[in-house]
Structures are given as C-alpha cells and as structure tokens.
Design a protein around this motif. Structure first.
Motif, mmCIF file in Angstrom:
data_model
loop_
_atom_site.group_PDB
_atom_site.id
_atom_site.type_symbol
_atom_site.label_atom_id
_atom_site.label_comp_id
_atom_site.label_asym_id
_atom_site.label_seq_id
_atom_site.Cartn_x
_atom_site.Cartn_y
_atom_site.Cartn_z
ATOM 1 N N LYS A 52 2.866 12.886 9.816
ATOM 2 C CA LYS A 52 3.776 11.818 10.232
ATOM 3 C C LYS A 52 3.545 10.535 9.440
ATOM 4 N N LEU A 53 4.640 9.814 9.234
ATOM 5 C CA LEU A 53 4.604 8.474 8.653
ATOM 6 C C LEU A 53 4.631 7.448 9.773
ATOM 7 N N PHE A 54 3.988 6.301 9.510
ATOM 8 C CA PHE A 54 3.950 5.225 10.494
ATOM 9 C C PHE A 54 4.249 3.893 9.816
ATOM 10 N N ALA A 65 -0.466 1.218 -4.408
ATOM 11 C CA ALA A 65 -0.566 2.355 -3.490
ATOM 12 C C ALA A 65 0.685 3.216 -3.563
ATOM 13 N N MET A 66 1.850 2.567 -3.657
ATOM 14 C CA MET A 66 3.100 3.322 -3.796
ATOM 15 C C MET A 66 3.062 4.213 -5.032
ATOM 16 N N ALA A 67 2.467 3.713 -6.094
ATOM 17 C CA ALA A 67 2.404 4.465 -7.348
ATOM 18 C C ALA A 67 1.570 5.735 -7.204
ATOM 19 N N HIS A 94 3.656 7.406 -3.380
ATOM 20 C CA HIS A 94 5.123 7.376 -3.461
ATOM 21 C C HIS A 94 5.803 7.155 -2.107
ATOM 22 N N THR A 95 5.113 6.515 -1.186
ATOM 23 C CA THR A 95 5.713 6.142 0.087
ATOM 24 C C THR A 95 6.112 4.673 0.014
ATOM 25 N N VAL A 117 9.255 3.870 5.706
ATOM 26 C CA VAL A 117 8.528 3.673 6.972
ATOM 27 C C VAL A 117 9.168 2.616 7.863
ATOM 28 N N ALA A 118 10.276 2.032 7.421
ATOM 29 C CA ALA A 118 10.887 0.906 8.137
ATOM 30 C C ALA A 118 11.248 1.246 9.579
ATOM 31 N N ASP A 119 11.706 2.485 9.818
ATOM 32 C CA ASP A 119 12.141 2.854 11.169
ATOM 33 C C ASP A 119 11.117 3.723 11.909
#
Length: 243
Positions: free
Chosen positions: A34-36, A46-48, A51-52, A57-59
C-alpha cells in the motif's frame, strides 16, 4: 516455529525528517502492498529511486490511521520476527510511526557474517539476488517487488548460515537458528572489504598490513559523524587493536 514477517518500505527520503510512503509485507498467507500520504514532501532524489510521485499519494490515507499499522502492531505482539535487508532503515522509518519490533533479522548483516571468504563482492540485495541465481519477476526499489526478492534471498542465506554455524542442518532447531540470526542482526557487523576510497576492492586486513595511518584517519572521520557508521567504527577499532 516463529512466524517471519518479510517487510520493506519506501520513503520520502533518507534523512531524519523523512517518512514512509509505501509499505509492503508478507507473512505466511497474508500480504500487503500500500501507498500512504506522508506528512512531508517527497524529495526528488527519492522519486528518482522508487518513482512514486506526490500525485500518486495525494488521495491516499495516512499510515498513522491505517489498518496496515494495526496489523503490524498485532504481528509484533504475536511474536513475529521482522525480516528486512538493511533492517535499520526500515525499522527507523516504522519507529517514526510508532511501530517498533521486538525481534528482527537483517539479511544484510547475515550476508556480511557468512562472507568470511569474500565470495560476495558486496552485500546489496539485488547483488545477492543474482549471485544466488534467483529468477523472479520483481521490480527493484518497489517495496513489494523487494520483499519477493527478500524472501528468496533469506532462504539462500539461511542455508549458508546453517552450514557455517552448524556444518549441516541435521538436528538443527529452526527457532535456534533464527535466534542466532537475531543476535547477529542486533550487533555491529565486521566489514571485510572496502567498496569506496583509494583502497576500493581491497580487504580491510590487506589495508591494515600496508597503511595503518589510513585506517586511523578513517576511524577519526567516521567517529566525528557516527550516525549510520556503527559497523565501520566497530570494524576499524577491532582491526587497529590487533596491529
């Protein structure tokens, strides 16, 4: 037999202020991915890696109010053993959210422990994946992909650990082996070789025989900023005491 909880997290970064954004775990037939929504922004660095993005994760719900957190707390209370690669990082991220495990096994420390003959060039999980010839469809730096690899790397390391400690698996009680692995995971690791600096590729013992001054300098540098350097500080002190 103790239950093993294979777990990996991804986060907004690696600094003190950073928080987790993805949790994946597998324990027997229960698995989660799960994403939070984190309370701090996701760093571009960190995105690099994972890739999140913020949009992804906005919602999402916050981990602090999630069923996932409740599940992890329950598994800890039931005596499950947390298993992760470089467990200190994952444990640290979870601790920021109020989840603290009583027992853990760090597969990176186990890999270092059994690598007395320097057959591993490094102890990264993806390196061990290919060293052991593990064929599995899993994306690196995705939390769930990482635990699928972790589970199989652990199985290989466990077999090699039993051979090193006991000679063979005959009569070895599983919980006894796991308890020994927990003990090693909670101690500093003895580093065997350099993967940085002017002695990259050489063993610590080789450098000790030709350049004590470098080891003394390195110990001083790492002692000045000891965060995350416990293994090297332990190793350098031990080696310098012998020469």
């Amino acid at each position: 037999m103790s239950k093993l909880l294979f777990l990996d997290v991804e986060a907004t970064g690696t600094e003190k202020e950073d928080r987790l954004i993805q949790v994946a775990y597998k324990i027997e037939d229960d698995q989660c991915n799960k994403l939070f929504k984190p309370p701090v922004p996701i760093k571009l660095s960190a995105m690099a890696v994972h890739h999140t993005t913020e949009k992804m994760v906005a919602d999402k719900e916050q981990f602090s109010h999630s069923q996932t957190k409740e599940n992890l707390l329950r598994y800890n209370n039931e005596g499950a053993i947390f298993v992760a690669h470089n467990a200190k990082y994952d444990l640290g991220m979870l601790a920021k959210e109020g989840v603290v495990f009583n027992k853990h096994i760090c597969t990176m420390k186990i890999a270092r422990y059994i690598n007395s003959d320097n057959r591993f060039e490094n102890h990264q999980m993806q390196y061990l994946r290919y060293f052991y010839g593990i064929e599995i469809e899993a994306t690196a730096h995705d939390a769930f992909g990482d635990i699928l690899v972790l589970e199989q790397v652990f199985a290989k390391l466990y077999d090699d650990f039993v051979k090193k400690e006991y000679g063979n698996s005959n009569g070895v009680i599983l919980d006894g082996v796991l308890n020994r692995m927990i003990e090693i995971s909670m101690q500093p690791s003895l580093m065997t070789s350099f993967n940085f600096g002017k002695y990259n590729g050489k063993t610590v013992e080789q450098v000790a025989s030709i350049d004590r001054g470098y080891l003394e300098w390195l110990l001083d540098m790492k002692t000045q900023k000891p965060e995350g350097e416990e293994d090297w500080i332990y190793t350098l002190k031990k080696v310098l005491k012998k020469i």
